[in-house]
Design a protein around this motif. Structure first.
Motif, mmCIF file in Angstrom:
data_model
loop_
_atom_site.group_PDB
_atom_site.id
_atom_site.type_symbol
_atom_site.label_atom_id
_atom_site.label_comp_id
_atom_site.label_asym_id
_atom_site.label_seq_id
_atom_site.Cartn_x
_atom_site.Cartn_y
_atom_site.Cartn_z
ATOM 1 N N MET A 1 0.837 -1.212 0.000
ATOM 2 C CA MET A 1 0.000 0.000 0.000
ATOM 3 C C MET A 1 0.869 1.259 0.000
ATOM 4 N N ILE A 2 0.352 2.280 -0.621
ATOM 5 C CA ILE A 2 1.061 3.560 -0.613
ATOM 6 C C ILE A 2 0.939 4.177 0.783
ATOM 7 N N PRO A 3 2.054 4.566 1.391
ATOM 8 C CA PRO A 3 1.985 5.137 2.737
ATOM 9 C C PRO A 3 1.207 6.449 2.741
ATOM 10 N N GLN A 4 0.633 6.791 3.895
ATOM 11 C CA GLN A 4 -0.138 8.040 3.973
ATOM 12 C C GLN A 4 0.770 9.242 4.179
ATOM 13 N N GLN A 5 1.997 8.948 4.557
ATOM 14 C CA GLN A 5 2.924 10.033 4.864
ATOM 15 C C GLN A 5 4.347 9.630 4.474
ATOM 16 N N THR A 6 5.106 10.592 3.962
ATOM 17 C CA THR A 6 6.503 10.325 3.620
ATOM 18 C C THR A 6 7.247 11.656 3.608
#
Lengths: 394, 61
Positions: A1-6
């Motif tokens: 899954m694409i992280p919500q924060q980076t």
């Protein structure tokens, strides 16, 4: 899954985006690359030519990337006069499918995370400051918050537009390009061919870049102001191949727009930087953009890393040191190449023929691009100022 | 109004790069033009390498 924060979101997994991601990840930042296509490196939208010296700025050339090594060049005038001469430094025709994949792999091995089939369709803002992107991942909506967003989205350059940067190209600053990979033909595997002629490619040029002895990237780019219905890149290229390589089989066809423009101003805004084709870093005279795109990615990563590692806010003012670094590395030269393009693309066929005839009297050992330009000068003295600036400035 | 020819687009994005109102959307293998925001300037028609796009008043020479 694409992280919500980076820390950083890079939109686009071409050479500029992957080079940025590699260097930012190496400095310890969390980086994700979002690529809209299914595969990194496919489809190839490029003539795939680079210089050995340019490639070595970044990587030791890997034999798996290289389909041909080029040490000679031929310029073919409208009346078919051929000017052939050795190159001062060798060049390569790459296999961009393998090259781009490796660049993304290097970034991943340094800790970046790559997501393909991920379509970004907007930016997130807080008080006009870019704070992330939103899009579709495998057709599911997502949002990711980031301290910094990198627009590496190629000639479309929509990420910059969404942030209010004027990246839209004027017709005179885009080349409409088409290339076919043609097999079953005979070519010299060490020679670049350039056809300069309004007959084959008005406001641009046609190239035959060998990929071994029996295959070549045959492509052309015509200026946006010359492109019309019935006089499109497709119609010119089909006519050329039918005339010169009628026995060939076309294994691949790719279309593409090539920005032959001044570098985008500004290259940054609050929370966002543009690199590569999206920032119009392509050499406006040759249309070559692989190395300049990678260079902009590296410079952007140096600025971004310094700011984010120091826990500073990536404001437009702070990010602007990237624009300054770009200007000092290649900015002035880029401006000169742009002006030279404006002059050279306006040459008429009889002027090009006259230049070729003069050059054909020059011994091969004396031929160089400098000689070609200085001969062009005599045919068109108004070029003088631009050429003089170009060569004294390097 | 811009017409998109079936099965000819290569999704290269040349049209997107010149579109003043940013009304063209290209995904991996999908192109859409938003008629509401299109200004019929035809820049996309000119620049398309494959003559995928056309309009009622397309330039012919």
């Amino acid at each position: 899954m694409i992280p919500q924060q980076t820390d950083i979101v890079v939109v686009g997994g071409g050479p500029a985006g992957s080079t940025f991601a590699l260097h930012a990840a190496q400095s310890g930042l969390d980086v994700i690359i979002l690529e809209k296509d299914r595969d990194i490196g496919v489809p190839v939208r490029c003539g795939e030519a680079v210089s050995d010296a340019g490639l070595r700025i970044f990587h030791e050339p890997d034999s798996r990337w290289i389909r041909s090594t080029i040490d000679r060049m031929r310029m073919i005038a409208p009346d078919e006069t051929i000017i052939e001469f050795p190159l001062k430094e060798i060049g390569y025709i790459l296999d961009r499918r393998i090259f781009d994949l490796d660049l993304a792999r290097f970034a991943a091995e340094a800790g970046a995370r790559v997501f393909t089939k991920t379509y970004v369709h907007g930016l997130l803002f807080r008080d006009d400051f870019v704070t992330g992107v939103r899009g579709l991942y495998l057709n599911e909506p997502f949002e990711v918050q980031a301290k910094l967003v990198i627009g590496a989205d190629g000639v479309e350059s929509r990420v910059g537009r969404w942030a209010g940067i004027r990246t839209q190209l004027k017709l005179k600053d885009i080349e409409s390009g088409l290339q076919k990979t043609v097999s079953g033909i005979d070519v010299s595997s060490n020679i670049f061919d350039f056809y300069l002629s309004t007959h084959w490619a008005p406001g641009g040029y046609l190239w035959v870049f060998p990929k071994g002895k029996h295959m070549a990237n045959i492509g052309l780019a015509i200026n946006g102001t010359e492109a019309k219905k019935g006089r499109s890149a497709r119609s010119f290229l089909e006519a050329f191949i039918a005339d010169k390589y009628p026995q060939g089989s076309v294994l691949s066809t790719v279309a593409g727009g090539v920005p032959v423009a001044r570098t985008v101003v500004p290259m940054v805004t609050d929370g966002l930087m543009l690199v590569g084709d999206a920032a119009h870093t392509v050499n406006p005279l040759t249309g070559g953009g692989i190395i300049s795109g990678m260079r902009s990615g590296l410079l952007a990563a140096e600025t971004a890393s310094k700011i984010l590692i120091a826990n500073e806010n990536p404001t437009r003012d702070r990010l602007n040191s990237y624009s300054k670094a770009w200007a000092s590395v290649g900015g002035k030269n880029h401006e000169r190449l742009y002006r030279l393009k404006e002059s050279i693309y306006r040459f008429k066929d009889d002027e090009l023929n006259a230049i070729a005839h003069r050059l054909s009297a020059v011994p091969e050992s004396d031929l160089s691009l400098f000689k070609i330009f200085s001969t062009a000068l005599r045919a068109k003295p108004s070029l003088l100022i631009d050429v003089a600036r170009l060569f004294t400035g390097i | 109004m811009i017409t998109i020819a079936d099965n000819t687009c290569d999704f290269c994005g040349a049209c997107v790069s010149v579109c003043p109102p940013d009304c063209i959307e290209i995904r991996e293998a999908d192109i859409e033009i938003d008629e509401e925001t299109c200004i019929d300037c035809n820049l996309c028609v000119y620049v398309c390498p494959l003559e995928v796009l056309s309009s009622d008043d397309s330039p012919t020479d």
